[in-house]
Design a protein around this motif. Structure first.
Motif, PDB file in Angstrom:
ATOM      1  N   VAL A  45       8.918  12.042 -32.475  1.00 39.45           N
ATOM      2  CA  VAL A  45       8.029  10.933 -32.120  1.00 39.45           C
ATOM      3  C   VAL A  45       6.756  11.479 -31.483  1.00 39.45           C
ATOM      4  O   VAL A  45       5.637  11.092 -31.845  1.00 39.45           O
ATOM      5  CB  VAL A  45       8.733   9.961 -31.154  1.00 39.45           C
ATOM      6  CG1 VAL A  45       7.771   8.888 -30.666  1.00 39.45           C
ATOM      7  CG2 VAL A  45       9.941   9.321 -31.831  1.00 39.45           C
ATOM      8  N   VAL A  46       6.909  12.405 -30.536  1.00 38.94           N
ATOM      9  CA  VAL A  46       5.744  12.967 -29.862  1.00 38.94           C
ATOM     10  C   VAL A  46       4.965  13.873 -30.814  1.00 38.94           C
ATOM     11  O   VAL A  46       3.728  13.898 -30.789  1.00 38.94           O
ATOM     12  CB  VAL A  46       6.175  13.717 -28.591  1.00 38.94           C
ATOM     13  CG1 VAL A  46       4.961  14.310 -27.881  1.00 38.94           C
ATOM     14  CG2 VAL A  46       6.921  12.778 -27.651  1.00 38.94           C
ATOM     15  N   ALA A  47       5.676  14.617 -31.667  1.00 37.12           N
ATOM     16  CA  ALA A  47       4.978  15.454 -32.648  1.00 37.12           C
ATOM     17  C   ALA A  47       4.107  14.612 -33.571  1.00 37.12           C
ATOM     18  O   ALA A  47       2.973  14.997 -33.913  1.00 37.12           O
ATOM     19  CB  ALA A  47       5.998  16.255 -33.462  1.00 37.12           C
ATOM     20  N   GLN A  48       4.593  13.436 -33.957  1.00 39.78           N
ATOM     21  CA  GLN A  48       3.797  12.541 -34.799  1.00 39.78           C
ATOM     22  C   GLN A  48       2.584  12.006 -34.042  1.00 39.78           C
ATOM     23  O   GLN A  48       1.519  11.802 -34.615  1.00 39.78           O
ATOM     24  CB  GLN A  48       4.670  11.384 -35.294  1.00 39.78           C
ATOM     25  CG  GLN A  48       5.653  11.764 -36.383  1.00 39.78           C
ATOM     26  CD  GLN A  48       4.963  12.202 -37.661  1.00 39.78           C
ATOM     27  OE1 GLN A  48       3.950  11.649 -38.064  1.00 39.78           O
ATOM     28  NE2 GLN A  48       5.511  13.229 -38.299  1.00 39.78           N
ATOM     29  N   CYS A  49       2.745  11.807 -32.757  1.00 41.41           N
ATOM     30  CA  CYS A  49       1.621  11.342 -31.948  1.00 41.41           C
ATOM     31  C   CYS A  49       0.528  12.410 -31.879  1.00 41.41           C
ATOM     32  O   CYS A  49      -0.663  12.109 -31.965  1.00 41.41           O
ATOM     33  CB  CYS A  49       2.107  10.963 -30.556  1.00 41.41           C
ATOM     34  SG  CYS A  49       0.928   9.958 -29.627  1.00 41.41           S
ATOM     35  N   ILE A  50       0.931  13.675 -31.725  1.00 42.94           N
ATOM     36  CA  ILE A  50      -0.048  14.765 -31.752  1.00 42.94           C
ATOM     37  C   ILE A  50      -0.753  14.803 -33.106  1.00 42.94           C
ATOM     38  O   ILE A  50      -1.983  14.959 -33.179  1.00 42.94           O
ATOM     39  CB  ILE A  50       0.633  16.111 -31.452  1.00 42.94           C
ATOM     40  CG1 ILE A  50       1.179  16.138 -30.027  1.00 42.94           C
ATOM     41  CG2 ILE A  50      -0.341  17.270 -31.671  1.00 42.94           C
ATOM     42  CD1 ILE A  50       1.989  17.375 -29.698  1.00 42.94           C
ATOM     43  N   ALA A  51       0.012  14.641 -34.178  1.00 43.71           N
ATOM     44  CA  ALA A  51      -0.577  14.655 -35.518  1.00 43.71           C
ATOM     45  C   ALA A  51      -1.581  13.513 -35.700  1.00 43.71           C
ATOM     46  O   ALA A  51      -2.613  13.669 -36.358  1.00 43.71           O
ATOM     47  CB  ALA A  51       0.523  14.577 -36.572  1.00 43.71           C
ATOM     48  N   ALA A  52      -1.282  12.362 -35.110  1.00 47.16           N
ATOM     49  CA  ALA A  52      -2.210  11.229 -35.211  1.00 47.16           C
ATOM     50  C   ALA A  52      -3.472  11.460 -34.390  1.00 47.16           C
ATOM     51  O   ALA A  52      -4.563  11.011 -34.766  1.00 47.16           O
ATOM     52  CB  ALA A  52      -1.507   9.955 -34.746  1.00 47.16           C
ATOM     53  N   MET A  53      -3.359  12.152 -33.265  1.00 44.98           N
ATOM     54  CA  MET A  53      -4.516  12.471 -32.427  1.00 44.98           C
ATOM     55  C   MET A  53      -5.409  13.534 -33.065  1.00 44.98           C
ATOM     56  O   MET A  53      -6.631  13.527 -32.887  1.00 44.98           O
ATOM     57  CB  MET A  53      -4.054  12.999 -31.072  1.00 44.98           C
ATOM     58  CG  MET A  53      -3.687  11.959 -30.065  1.00 44.98           C
ATOM     59  SD  MET A  53      -3.347  12.805 -28.495  1.00 44.98           S
ATOM     60  CE  MET A  53      -2.934  11.368 -27.499  1.00 44.98           C
ATOM     61  N   ALA A  54      -4.784  14.466 -33.753  1.00 48.25           N
ATOM     62  CA  ALA A  54      -5.485  15.673 -34.191  1.00 48.25           C
ATOM     63  C   ALA A  54      -6.807  15.412 -34.916  1.00 48.25           C
ATOM     64  O   ALA A  54      -7.813  16.061 -34.602  1.00 48.25           O
ATOM     65  CB  ALA A  54      -4.550  16.522 -35.051  1.00 48.25           C
ATOM     66  N   PRO A  55      -6.881  14.480 -35.883  1.00 50.61           N
ATOM     67  CA  PRO A  55      -8.159  14.276 -36.573  1.00 50.61           C
ATOM     68  C   PRO A  55      -9.300  13.841 -35.651  1.00 50.61           C
ATOM     69  O   PRO A  55     -10.472  14.071 -35.961  1.00 50.61           O
ATOM     70  CB  PRO A  55      -7.834  13.166 -37.585  1.00 50.61           C
ATOM     71  CG  PRO A  55      -6.361  13.231 -37.766  1.00 50.61           C
ATOM     72  CD  PRO A  55      -5.820  13.630 -36.444  1.00 50.61           C
ATOM     73  N   HIS A  56      -8.955  13.235 -34.524  1.00 53.37           N
ATOM     74  CA  HIS A  56      -9.973  12.781 -33.580  1.00 53.37           C
ATOM     75  C   HIS A  56     -10.374  13.871 -32.595  1.00 53.37           C
ATOM     76  O   HIS A  56     -11.374  13.720 -31.878  1.00 53.37           O
ATOM     77  CB  HIS A  56      -9.458  11.555 -32.828  1.00 53.37           C
ATOM     78  CG  HIS A  56      -9.007  10.448 -33.713  1.00 53.37           C
ATOM     79  ND1 HIS A  56      -9.887   9.617 -34.381  1.00 53.37           N
ATOM     80  CD2 HIS A  56      -7.753  10.047 -34.081  1.00 53.37           C
ATOM     81  CE1 HIS A  56      -9.206   8.743 -35.099  1.00 53.37           C
ATOM     82  NE2 HIS A  56      -7.904   8.982 -34.935  1.00 53.37           N
ATOM     83  N   VAL A  57      -9.590  14.950 -32.557  1.00 53.73           N
ATOM     84  CA  VAL A  57      -9.871  16.063 -31.651  1.00 53.73           C
ATOM     85  C   VAL A  57     -10.531  17.223 -32.399  1.00 53.73           C
ATOM     86  O   VAL A  57     -11.435  17.882 -31.873  1.00 53.73           O
ATOM     87  CB  VAL A  57      -8.576  16.536 -30.961  1.00 53.73           C
ATOM     88  CG1 VAL A  57      -8.828  17.758 -30.075  1.00 53.73           C
ATOM     89  CG2 VAL A  57      -7.976  15.405 -30.131  1.00 53.73           C
ATOM     90  N   ILE A  58     -10.096  17.457 -33.627  1.00 58.52           N
ATOM     91  CA  ILE A  58     -10.674  18.530 -34.437  1.00 58.52           C
ATOM     92  C   ILE A  58     -12.175  18.270 -34.630  1.00 58.52           C
ATOM     93  O   ILE A  58     -12.602  17.151 -34.919  1.00 58.52           O
ATOM     94  CB  ILE A  58      -9.946  18.631 -35.788  1.00 58.52           C
ATOM     95  CG1 ILE A  58      -8.527  19.185 -35.574  1.00 58.52           C
ATOM     96  CG2 ILE A  58     -10.716  19.494 -36.777  1.00 58.52           C
ATOM     97  CD1 ILE A  58      -7.639  19.130 -36.793  1.00 58.52           C
ATOM     98  N   GLY A  59     -12.961  19.309 -34.445  1.00 57.68           N
ATOM     99  CA  GLY A  59     -14.417  19.203 -34.530  1.00 57.68           C
ATOM    100  C   GLY A  59     -15.089  19.044 -33.184  1.00 57.68           C
ATOM    101  O   GLY A  59     -16.314  19.209 -33.066  1.00 57.68           O
TER     102      GLY A  59
END
Length: 390
Positions: A45-59
């Motif tokens: 569940v938390v790993a999926q949350c990180i994956a959902a955040m990632a596109p907004h953090v990358i860059g």
């Protein structure tokens, strides 16, 4: 120094839970490690949350830690916090500090204020579960032989309910008495209650525990209703700890305003990382409240992040070390902190002072949670023929 990649890894431990690591890499190839707080069965569940955040953090720049964290809360989460969200951001935040330290060529504690002490004291946890008092005492003696001078354990059997069966209470008192007799008066006993009691039970038990000279009484009541914890603190002559189940700075502010605790134990892997821990410690210091960070995480990344903050904050007392994760974390590490006789010397290498062999990490895959035998209705209190067992 823009973030270019975020990857998660779940380390299968075969123990009380698996561990969730996060590797953040910049566009120029510098990497840092973070860790998210998880509980058994919720790792993905938390790993999926990180994956959902990632596109907004990358860059984004790895330097802009506070602003990115604020964006994750205000824009990504629409100002709705949750432990899963906060744990996900904590992992990215901690990894970002690891990157900054490596880029600066400095240990993280020198980037956040510099050392206030030369080493950090830890207490043992993750050692105490057994079916009898005798087995618990035997394990406690092994912990003392490892060099620890303090250990935490939950002596209360039965389900985590607001009502406690008197037989469970008597069992817990007998357990603590046996531990005190076996480990001696100079060994610190830290008693954990896991938020299970109503104030009337917590207060009665606290007075019974006082005769054994225990050093703290942790989370006797549900921290979501902090008035309950404050009621116990006013009535019990033992330092009260709360904080492991509090995730926001706003909730810690309320806890401090209501004088609900003598000691706070936030977990760096769920409150928002290093910057949040610094903020909470700063709020606690003028209230004469000390910090003993919770660390139900690895003895690798989560521990390292906790040690760096603990090295800096003036109101630090002691932090947590889960002995059951030690061997596996040592196996996958290419660099780690060293615990000796209940102390950890401050690392001198850049960043957090740790690194992980990814292939060795992958060699211990996550195992899906199995049915853990949660209680059925016929197993609830009161129950005919009940015998307390841990």
């Amino acid at each position: 120094m823009k973030i270019g990649r975020i990857e998660t890894f779940i380390l299968g431990t075969g123990s009380s839970k698996d561990l969730l690591f996060c590797r953040v890499e910049t566009e120029d190839g510098l990497h840092g490690w973070g860790e998210a707080y998880v509980t058994h069965g919720k790792e993905k569940v938390v790993a999926q949350c990180i994956a959902a955040m990632a596109p907004h953090v990358i860059g984004r720049s790895a330097f802009n830690i506070r602003h990115t964290g604020q964006v994750m809360f205000e824009d990504f989460a629409i100002k709705r916090g949750s432990p899963e969200l906060m744990a996900a951001w904590s992992a990215i935040e901690i990894a970002s500090w690891d990157i900054l330290g490596k880029r600066a060529g400095l240990p993280v504690y020198n980037l956040i204020g510099g050392a206030s002490r030369e080493r950090v004291r830890v207490y043992a946890n993750g050692w105490s579960r057994g079916s009898t008092i005798e087995e618990g005492v035997e394990r406690g003696l092994k912990v003392k032989a490892m060099g620890f001078t303090a250990a935490k354990f939950d002596p209360f059997p039965g389900p985590w309910r607001s009502f406690v069966d008197r037989r469970d209470e008597d069992f817990a008192i007998d357990y603590v008495r046996a531990m005190r007799q076996a480990l001696g008066s100079d060994f610190e006993l830290l008693i954990e209650a896991h938020r299970r009691f109503a104030p009337a039970h917590a207060i009665r038990i606290g007075h019974r525990l006082a005769e054994f000279g225990i050093d703290w009484y942790e989370e006797p009541c549900l921290s979501e209703n902090i008035d309950l914890v404050a009621e116990v603190r006013r009535a019990v002559p033992i330092p009260i700890v709360t904080g492991e189940a509090i995730y926001s700075k706003e909730a810690f502010f309320e806890c401090l305003a209501k004088r609900a605790a003598d000691i706070l134990n936030p977990d760096i892997c769920v409150i928002g990382g290093i910057t949040a821990m610094l903020d909470i410690a700063a709020m606690a210091q003028p209230q004469a409240v000390v910090m003993s960070p919770h660390n139900f995480n690895s003895t690798l990344v989560g521990l390292a992040a906790t040690v760096h903050v603990s090295a800096v904050i003036p109101n630090f007392r002691i932090t947590e070390y889960f002995v059951n994760f030690e061997d596996l974390c040592r196996e996958i590490a290419t660099a780690s902190l060293t615990m000796q006789d209940g102390w950890i010397d401050l690392p001198t290498t850049p960043g957090l002072g740790i690194d992980i062999d990814v292939e060795k990490l992958r060699a211990h895959p996550h195992q899906e949670a199995t049915h853990r035998g949660f209680r059925q209705y016929w197993e609830e209190y009161p129950r005919k023929g009940y015998t307390p067992l841990l």
